[in-house]
Design an enzyme around this catalytic site. Structure first.
Site, PDB file in Angstrom:
ATOM      1  N   SER A  15      -7.292  -0.106   2.707  1.00  0.00           N
ATOM      2  CA  SER A  15      -6.866   1.203   3.214  1.00  0.00           C
ATOM      3  C   SER A  15      -6.401   2.103   2.069  1.00  0.00           C
ATOM      4  O   SER A  15      -6.606   3.324   2.111  1.00  0.00           O
ATOM      5  CB  SER A  15      -5.779   1.051   4.283  1.00  0.00           C
ATOM      6  OG  SER A  15      -4.585   0.572   3.734  1.00  0.00           O
ATOM      7  N   HIS A 111       2.955  -0.855  -4.361  1.00  0.00           N
ATOM      8  CA  HIS A 111       3.707  -1.974  -3.776  1.00  0.00           C
ATOM      9  C   HIS A 111       4.509  -1.472  -2.577  1.00  0.00           C
ATOM     10  O   HIS A 111       5.137  -0.405  -2.660  1.00  0.00           O
ATOM     11  CB  HIS A 111       4.648  -2.575  -4.831  1.00  0.00           C
ATOM     12  CG  HIS A 111       5.427  -3.731  -4.290  1.00  0.00           C
ATOM     13  ND1 HIS A 111       4.873  -4.986  -4.131  1.00  0.00           N
ATOM     14  CD2 HIS A 111       6.703  -3.821  -3.837  1.00  0.00           C
ATOM     15  CE1 HIS A 111       5.774  -5.790  -3.612  1.00  0.00           C
ATOM     16  NE2 HIS A 111       6.900  -5.122  -3.414  1.00  0.00           N
ATOM     17  N   ASP A 143       2.500  -4.365 -15.709  1.00  0.00           N
ATOM     18  CA  ASP A 143       2.696  -5.190 -16.905  1.00  0.00           C
ATOM     19  C   ASP A 143       2.441  -6.643 -16.507  1.00  0.00           C
ATOM     20  O   ASP A 143       1.897  -6.894 -15.436  1.00  0.00           O
ATOM     21  CB  ASP A 143       4.085  -4.947 -17.523  1.00  0.00           C
ATOM     22  CG  ASP A 143       5.211  -5.352 -16.586  1.00  0.00           C
ATOM     23  OD1 ASP A 143       4.957  -6.045 -15.577  1.00  0.00           O
ATOM     24  OD2 ASP A 143       6.370  -4.980 -16.881  1.00  0.00           O
ATOM     25  N   ASP A 147       4.925  -7.108 -10.127  1.00  0.00           N
ATOM     26  CA  ASP A 147       5.586  -5.902  -9.592  1.00  0.00           C
ATOM     27  C   ASP A 147       6.774  -5.454 -10.442  1.00  0.00           C
ATOM     28  O   ASP A 147       7.786  -4.984  -9.921  1.00  0.00           O
ATOM     29  CB  ASP A 147       6.041  -6.140  -8.143  1.00  0.00           C
ATOM     30  CG  ASP A 147       4.904  -6.634  -7.259  1.00  0.00           C
ATOM     31  OD1 ASP A 147       3.785  -6.112  -7.400  1.00  0.00           O
ATOM     32  OD2 ASP A 147       5.130  -7.545  -6.446  1.00  0.00           O
TER      33      ASP A 147
HETATM   34  C1  GRF Z   1      -0.705  -2.536   0.354  1.00  0.00           C
HETATM   35  O1  GRF Z   1       0.302  -2.516   1.302  1.00  0.00           O
HETATM   36  C2  GRF Z   1      -0.142  -2.589  -1.030  1.00  0.00           C
HETATM   37  O2  GRF Z   1       1.145  -2.115  -1.111  1.00  0.00           O
HETATM   38  C3  GRF Z   1      -0.145  -4.052  -1.382  1.00  0.00           C
HETATM   39  O3  GRF Z   1      -1.240  -4.590  -0.708  1.00  0.00           O
HETATM   40  C4  GRF Z   1      -1.541  -3.812   0.440  1.00  0.00           C
HETATM   41  C5  GRF Z   1      -2.999  -3.525   0.416  1.00  0.00           C
HETATM   42  O4  GRF Z   1      -3.455  -2.946   1.592  1.00  0.00           O
HETATM   43  N1  GRF Z   1      -0.187  -4.200  -2.811  1.00  0.00           N
HETATM   44  P1  GRF Z   1      -4.899  -2.271   1.646  1.00  0.00           P
HETATM   45  O5  GRF Z   1      -5.907  -3.352   1.280  1.00  0.00           O
HETATM   46  O6  GRF Z   1      -4.903  -1.137   0.686  1.00  0.00           O
HETATM   47  O7  GRF Z   1      -5.061  -1.833   3.068  1.00  0.00           O
END
Ligand code: GRF
Length: 202
Positions: A15, A111, A143, A147
């Site tokens: 997404s 994140h 890095d 996270d």
């Molecule tokens: C997101 O919530 C992002 O924060 C995390 O993984 C999820 C990925 O979701 N790193 P999508 O595949 O972009 O829907």
């Protein structure tokens, strides 16, 4: 205007990839998506990329016994698409120095928490369990930690009394979709500089 060539690395539903695709289609966005790479051949994100007419690559970590060799293969594939910047968007592998040194301060991640709170895989659940009233999302430079890189942008999301993990995660994602393209635009425009741990506007 020449636009920065960006690779998006994905493992799942994509997404955030979709949000980046949509933003990069607007005339003023300074990035263009050059390739979408997944470590999972069945990731729905790859379907989104194909729908958008973008090149795709699958590089399965299972085919590599050492991370450095896997990283080097990723770099090789990205170079073949003249990639300058990298967005991680639900990419479920840690990248090591071989990859990060190939794109210094040019790898971004999103994140679903206000880092440094709740790093790792279950941020919305941890936010609920901790009882915080505000959480959100973070776009940061990557890095070698999980996270831990310098923070580019954050958006806050209120935790509601009625929230369960899914409801909260959905509202956080809506903010991710808004924030990630904006943060990418800032980064590729060369408008950011690093001062210690702080990412400042140049
Ligand atoms: C997101 O919530 C992002 O924060 C995390 O993984 C999820 C990925 O979701 N790193 P999508 O595949 O972009 O829907």
């Amino acid at each position: 205007m020449s636009r920065a060539r960006v690779a998006v690395l994905v493992s799942g539903s994509g997404s955030n990839l979709q949000a980046l695709i949509d933003a990069a289609r607007t005339p003023d966005h300074p990035a263009e998506l050059a390739v979408v790479v997944s470590n999972v051949s069945g990731a729905f994100a790859l379907e989104r990329a194909r729908q958008a007419g973008l090149p795709t690559e699958v590089v399965s970590h299972r085919d590599f016994s050492e991370r450095a060799v896997y990283d080097a293969e990723l770099v090789r594939r990205l170079r073949a698409h003249a990639v300058e910047w990298v967005c991680l968007a639900g990419f479920m592998r840690l990248l090591g120095p071989t990859f990060l040194q190939a794109f210094p301060m040019r790898v971004l991640n999103v994140h679903p928490a206000l880092l440094p709170a709740f790093p790792g895989m279950h941020a919305p659940r941890q936010a609920l369990e901790a009882g915080v009233k505000l959480t959100g999302c973070t776009v940061h430079f990557v890095d070698e930690g999980a996270d831990t890189g310098p923070i580019i942008a954050q958006a806050a999301v209120e935790v509601l009394d009625t929230d369960d993990v899914e409801a909260l995660a959905t509202r956080i994602q809506a903010q991710e979709h808004r924030l990630y393209p904006q943060a990418l635009a800032l980064a590729v425009s060369g408008r950011l500089r690093l001062e210690g741990r702080r990412v400042l506007s140049a």
